[in-house]
Design a protein around this motif. Structure first.
Motif, short mmCIF file in Angstrom:
data_model
loop_
_atom_site.label_atom_id
_atom_site.label_comp_id
_atom_site.label_asym_id
_atom_site.label_seq_id
_atom_site.Cartn_x
_atom_site.Cartn_y
_atom_site.Cartn_z
N ALA B 64 0.84 -1.21 0.00
CA ALA B 64 0.00 0.00 0.00
C ALA B 64 0.87 1.25 0.00
O ALA B 64 0.61 2.20 -0.75
CB ALA B 64 -0.93 -0.01 1.21
N LEU B 65 1.91 1.24 0.86
CA LEU B 65 2.79 2.41 0.91
C LEU B 65 3.48 2.63 -0.44
O LEU B 65 3.57 3.76 -0.94
CB LEU B 65 3.85 2.24 2.01
CG LEU B 65 3.36 2.41 3.44
CD1 LEU B 65 4.46 2.06 4.43
CD2 LEU B 65 2.89 3.84 3.67
N ARG B 66 3.95 1.51 -1.02
CA ARG B 66 4.64 1.63 -2.30
C ARG B 66 3.70 2.19 -3.36
O ARG B 66 4.05 3.12 -4.08
CB ARG B 66 5.17 0.26 -2.73
CG ARG B 66 6.19 0.34 -3.87
CD ARG B 66 6.66 -1.04 -4.30
NE ARG B 66 7.17 -1.85 -3.21
CZ ARG B 66 6.72 -3.07 -2.91
NH1 ARG B 66 5.74 -3.61 -3.62
NH2 ARG B 66 7.23 -3.74 -1.91
N LEU B 67 2.48 1.68 -3.40
CA LEU B 67 1.51 2.16 -4.39
C LEU B 67 1.23 3.65 -4.18
O LEU B 67 1.26 4.45 -5.12
CB LEU B 67 0.20 1.36 -4.27
CG LEU B 67 -0.91 1.83 -5.20
CD1 LEU B 67 -0.59 1.44 -6.65
CD2 LEU B 67 -2.27 1.28 -4.80
N LEU B 237 -5.88 1.85 3.81
CA LEU B 237 -5.46 0.80 4.73
C LEU B 237 -5.56 1.30 6.18
O LEU B 237 -5.95 0.54 7.07
CB LEU B 237 -4.02 0.40 4.41
CG LEU B 237 -3.53 -0.87 5.08
CD1 LEU B 237 -4.40 -2.06 4.71
CD2 LEU B 237 -2.08 -1.14 4.70
N ILE B 238 -5.25 2.58 6.37
CA ILE B 238 -5.37 3.15 7.72
C ILE B 238 -6.82 3.09 8.18
O ILE B 238 -7.12 2.69 9.30
CB ILE B 238 -4.85 4.61 7.73
CG1 ILE B 238 -3.35 4.62 7.45
CG2 ILE B 238 -5.15 5.28 9.06
CD1 ILE B 238 -2.76 6.01 7.27
N ASP B 246 -7.65 -1.53 15.25
CA ASP B 246 -6.20 -1.65 15.37
C ASP B 246 -5.60 -0.24 15.33
O ASP B 246 -4.99 0.16 14.35
CB ASP B 246 -5.66 -2.51 14.22
CG ASP B 246 -4.15 -2.69 14.29
OD1 ASP B 246 -3.55 -2.27 15.31
OD2 ASP B 246 -3.59 -3.23 13.32
N TYR B 247 -5.88 0.53 16.40
CA TYR B 247 -5.47 1.93 16.39
C TYR B 247 -3.97 2.08 16.28
O TYR B 247 -3.44 2.92 15.54
CB TYR B 247 -5.97 2.64 17.65
CG TYR B 247 -7.47 2.72 17.70
CD1 TYR B 247 -8.18 3.13 16.57
CD2 TYR B 247 -8.17 2.40 18.85
CE1 TYR B 247 -9.57 3.19 16.60
CE2 TYR B 247 -9.55 2.47 18.88
CZ TYR B 247 -10.25 2.87 17.76
OH TYR B 247 -11.60 2.93 17.78
N VAL B 253 1.19 3.00 10.35
CA VAL B 253 1.18 3.31 8.91
C VAL B 253 1.15 4.82 8.70
O VAL B 253 1.88 5.36 7.86
CB VAL B 253 -0.03 2.65 8.22
CG1 VAL B 253 -0.05 2.98 6.74
CG2 VAL B 253 -0.01 1.14 8.42
N GLY B 254 0.33 5.49 9.52
CA GLY B 254 0.24 6.94 9.41
C GLY B 254 1.58 7.60 9.66
O GLY B 254 2.00 8.49 8.91
#
Lengths: 347, 281
Positions: B64-67, B237-238, B246-247, B253-254
Motif C-alpha cells: 500500500a505504501l509503495r503504491l 489501509l489506515i 487496530d489503532y 502506517v500513518g
C-alpha cells in the motif's frame, strides 16, 4: 546608404504610431531617434529589430530586405531600457548566450566563446564580475552587460532603446561618454532611441526628431539645434522662451517692443522663440520688451529672472550684464532677444 | 545577557507586534499540526518497537505504501508538463472562453473528492466511454494502479497550474525578445530562458501536487477497486485498520506516511530553494 527606411507606416488599432517615415543611416553612423514619449521612436526601433511588423513601407540593410528576415537572422544587437538580462545566468553566460544558441555548424568552439567573453568583459570594464548574477550588479553594470551581450554576436547594427533611461544622472553621463567610445571602436551602425535631447545632441552623428509618429527634422546635432525647423523642435531641443507677437508690413511687434522683422518672417500672428540666455538687458527707460520682475535667483555669475510680459510668465537667464535693479522684485526692466526665431502662430 | 538575547530575537524586523505574531503562530501551529502529529508519533509504540516493525513490514502495508508513494510521485511528475502547457496556454494566448477555462482549472480544488471519484470511475470503468476504449487496446484503467494514477493526476493538476501561472504572467517579455534578437530559436528561447525562470515555481507546484496526491482518499477509493496488495492505497489501509480497532497499527502506517512525505517535501523544498537561489531577487 546601408540602412534605408522608406515610407514606413505602422498603426496600433487605428492610432497611428508611425506615419510615412523615410530615413537613412550611413555605415558606422551613430543615429539618434529623439522625441517625447508617444512619438513612435521605440516602435521604429522595434521594427528594425523585427519585434514589430510595419503596416507599409520598406527597410533595407546593405540592399537586403530586412523586413523579410526573421528576428533571429537579422544580426542586430538590441539593448533594452530595463536591461532584459537573463537572471538565472551569470554575467559570462549572459554574454555567451548569443554565441551558444547558434547552430552547431557556425557555433564557435568552447575556447573561442570563452575568449570572446573575456574580451568583452575587458572592453566593458567588467573584469572580475563574470561569475556574478545580474541581481548582484548595479544598474550601470547591468546595462554594460546587456551591451556586451548584444555586441557578442558581432551585430551588423546596434539598436539601443533608451539604454540609460533607468539610471541616475551621474551614471548616465559616464556611460554616455563610454558608449560613444565603444561605438567608435566597434564601428557598428548604431540607432539610439532617447527622449533626452542633451543625450542625443551629445552622442549622435545625426539626430532624427520625431513627433506623434512623424519625422519632423533630421540633421547633425548642431544644425538641428541652431536651425530648428519648427516651434516644436526649438522647444524640444533645449530651454526655450516663447512670446506672442505680430508681423505686419515688415515690422515685428512683441508686447511694447517693435523692430524690423527678418526678411523671411511670416506675416500675421507669430510665436517668437529664443533661448533664455540669449537676451540683452536694458533699464526700464531703454529699448526692448518691457517686463516686471517676479523673482530673481543668483547662482554665482549666472542669474535666473522670472518675469512677466503682459500676461505671460517667462524665465530669463543672465550672465553678469544684468542691471542690478532687475534683481529686485516688482522692478521693471527691458530685454531684447539677441537671437530668435519666428514661427507662424495659429491664433 | 538575557536582554541581549531577546534583542537578537527581535532584530530581524522593525515592524511592531512581533511577540503577538510569533505567539499566535506558535499556538496555532501547535494546536493544528504539532499536537496531533505528536499523538500520532506516540501512539504506535504501544505495540513496542518489534510490533511497529512487524506492522510496517507486513506485505499488505508495504504494498500500500509503495503504491501510494509511487503513483503520487508519478502523477505529480506527469502533472508538470500538463500543468506547464495549460498555464502557458492560459497566460500566453487570448481566446474566447479563456476565463472559463481558467476557472475550470480550479474545479478539482472545489469538487468534493468523492464526486470526482465517482465521475472518474463512471468514465474509466470497463463499461464507461473511456474505459471501454482503453479496454479495446488491452489497457485496464479503473480498478488498476492506472486508475489510481488517473485520479491523482486529476487532483494534483491545479497545484502545478496555479504555481506557475503568476510567474509566467510576470515574465518580462523583453527578456524573451532579447533572446530572439540574439539568435535563439523558439525552442531555445523556451528551453534556455523561460523554463529556467519557471523552474522554482514548477518544482514547488509539483511538490504540492505530490503532497496532495499522497494524502488523497476520496477520489481514489472509487476508481481503485481497493484490492489488497494491488490497488489498495495507504490512507485506505489506515481506515481499514481503524475499523478493525487496530489503532496502533493504523498510527504506525500513518507515522510511516508522515515521515516519508516529510522527507520528500524537505527534499523538494531544498531543490526549489537551490533553483531559486542565485540572483533571482
Amino acid at each position: 546608404m546601408p540602412l534605408e527606411i522608406k515610407s514606413l507606416s505602422k498603426a496600433f488599432s487605428r492610432y497611428p504610431a508611425l506615419s510615412d517615415i523615410t530615413l537613412t543611416a550611413a555605415e558606422g553612423e551613430f543615429l539618434a531617434l529623439l522625441g517625447p514619449s508617444g512619438s513612435g521612436k521605440t516602435t521604429l526601433l522595434r521594427i528594425l529589430a523585427g519585434l514589430e511588423q510595419p503596416d507599409a513601407g520598406e527597410v533595407r540593410f546593405r540592399g537586403e530586405d530586412l523586413l523579410a528576415a526573421p528576428v533571429r537572422r537579422r544580426g542586430v544587437g538590441m539593448v533594452f531600457q530595463h536591461y532584459a538580462l537573463f537572471r538565472h545566468m551569470t554575467v559570462e553566460q549572459n554574454i555567451a548566450f548569443g554565441l551558444q544558441v547558434r547552430p552547431r555548424a557556425s557555433r564557435p568552439g568552447r575556447a573561442a566563446i570563452a575568449a570572446r567573453v573575456a574580451e568583452l568583459l575587458d572592453l566593458m570594464q567588467l573584469d572580475g564580475l563574470g561569475k556574478r548574477y545580474p541581481s548582484q550588479l548595479s544598474g550601470g553594470q547591468r546595462q554594460r552587460v546587456a551591451l556586451a551581450r548584444a555586441l557578442a554576436i558581432e551585430p551588423r547594427m546596434l539598436l539601443l532603446d533608451e539604454p540609460f533611461g533607468a539610471l541616475d544622472a551621474q551614471v548616465r553621463r559616464e556611460l554616455r561618454r563610454w558608449l560613444r567610445q565603444v561605438h567608435d571602436r566597434a564601428g557598428v551602425t548604431t540607432v539610439f532611441v532617447t527622449h533626452d535631447q542633451e543625450e542625443a545632441l551629445d552622442l549622435a552623428d545625426r539626430v532624427a526628431v520625431l513627433r506623434a509618429g512623424e519625422l519632423v527634422q533630421v540633421g547633425a546635432p548642431n544644425d538641428v539645434y541652431e536651425n530648428p525647423a519648427s516651434a516644436f523642435v526649438f522647444d524640444f531641443l533645449g530651454e526655450a522662451c516663447r512670446l506672442e507677437g505680430v508681423v505686419r508690413d515688415g515690422r515685428l511687434t512683441v508686447a511694447d517692443w517693435t523692430t524690423t522683422a527678418p526678411a523671411d518672417a511670416p506675416e500675421g500672428p507669430v510665436d517668437l522663440f529664443f533661448r533664455p540666455n540669449e537676451v540683452a538687458f536694458a533699464p526700464a527707460d531703454g529699448v526692448g520688451v518691457g517686463a516686471n520682475v517676479l523673482a530673481a535667483a543668483v547662482r554665482g555669475a549666472s542669474v535666473k529672472i522670472e518675469c512677466k510680459v503682459g500676461e505671460q510668465v517667462i524665465e530669463l537667464q543672465g550672465l553678469g550684464q544684468v542691471p542690478p535693479q532687475a534683481l529686485t522684485r516688482g522692478a521693471r526692466l527691458r530685454f531684447t532677444p539677441t537671437r530668435y526665431r519666428l514661427f507662424a502662430a495659429a491664433r | 545577557m538575557k536582554s541581549a538575547a531577546i534583542a537578537r530575537w527581535r532584530e530581524p524586523s522593525v515592524l511592531p507586534g512581533f511577540p503577538l505574531a510569533l505567539g499566535l503562530t506558535l499556538a496555532y501551529l501547535g494546536a493544528i499540526v504539532v499536537v496531533p502529529l505528536a499523538v500520532l508519533a506516540l501512539k504506535p509504540w504501544s505495540l513496542g518497537i518489534a510490533g511497529v516493525w512487524s506492522a510496517l513490514t507486513e506485505p499488505r502495508v508495504l504494498a500500500a505504501l509503495r503504491l501510494s508513494f509511487t503513483t503520487a510521485a508519478l502523477a505529480a511528475l506527469v502533472d508538470a508538463p500538463l500543468g506547464l502547457m495549460i498555464g502557458w496556454t492560459l497566460t500566453r494566448y487570448e481566446f474566447p472562453g479563456r476565463r472559463l477555462l481558467d476557472a475550470l482549472v480550479d474545479l478539482p480544488f472545489a469538487l468534493p473528492t468523492a464526486v470526482a471519484g465517482i465521475a472518474l470511475t463512471a468514465l474509466y470503468a470497463p463499461n464507461g466511454p473511456l474505459g471501454a476504449l482503453a479496454a479495446k487496446v488491452g489497457i485496464k484503467t479503473a480498478y488498476s494502479p492506472l486508475g489510481v494514477f488517473i485520479a491523482l493526476l486529476f487532483v494534483g493538476l491545479p497545484f502545478v497550474v496555479r504555481a506557475i501561472q503568476p510567474v509566467l504572467e510576470d515574465l518580462d517579455q523583453e527578456v524573451e525578445e532579447a533572446a530572439r534578437t540574439l539568435g535563439a530559436s523558439d525552442l531555445q528561447r523556451v528551453w534556455r530562458v523561460v523554463l529556467p525562470a519557471l523552474a522554482p515555481a514548477l518544482v514547488s507546484g509539483v511538490g504540492l501536487a505530490f503532497a496532495r496526491a499522497v494524502g488523497e482518499y476520496g477520489s481514489v477509493i472509487f476508481i481503485a477497486g481497493n484490492m489488497p496488495m494491488r490497488t489498495e492505497i495507504a490512507p485506505l489501509l489506515i481506515v481499514i485498520k481503524l475499523e478493525e480497532f487496530d489503532y496502533a497499527g493504523a498510527a504506525a502506517v500513518g507515522l510511516a506516511m508522515v515521515v516519508i512525505a516529510f522527507g520528500a517535501l524537505v527534499a523538494i523544498n531544498a531543490l526549489q530553494a537551490r533553483l531559486a537561489g542565485h540572483g533571482r531577487t
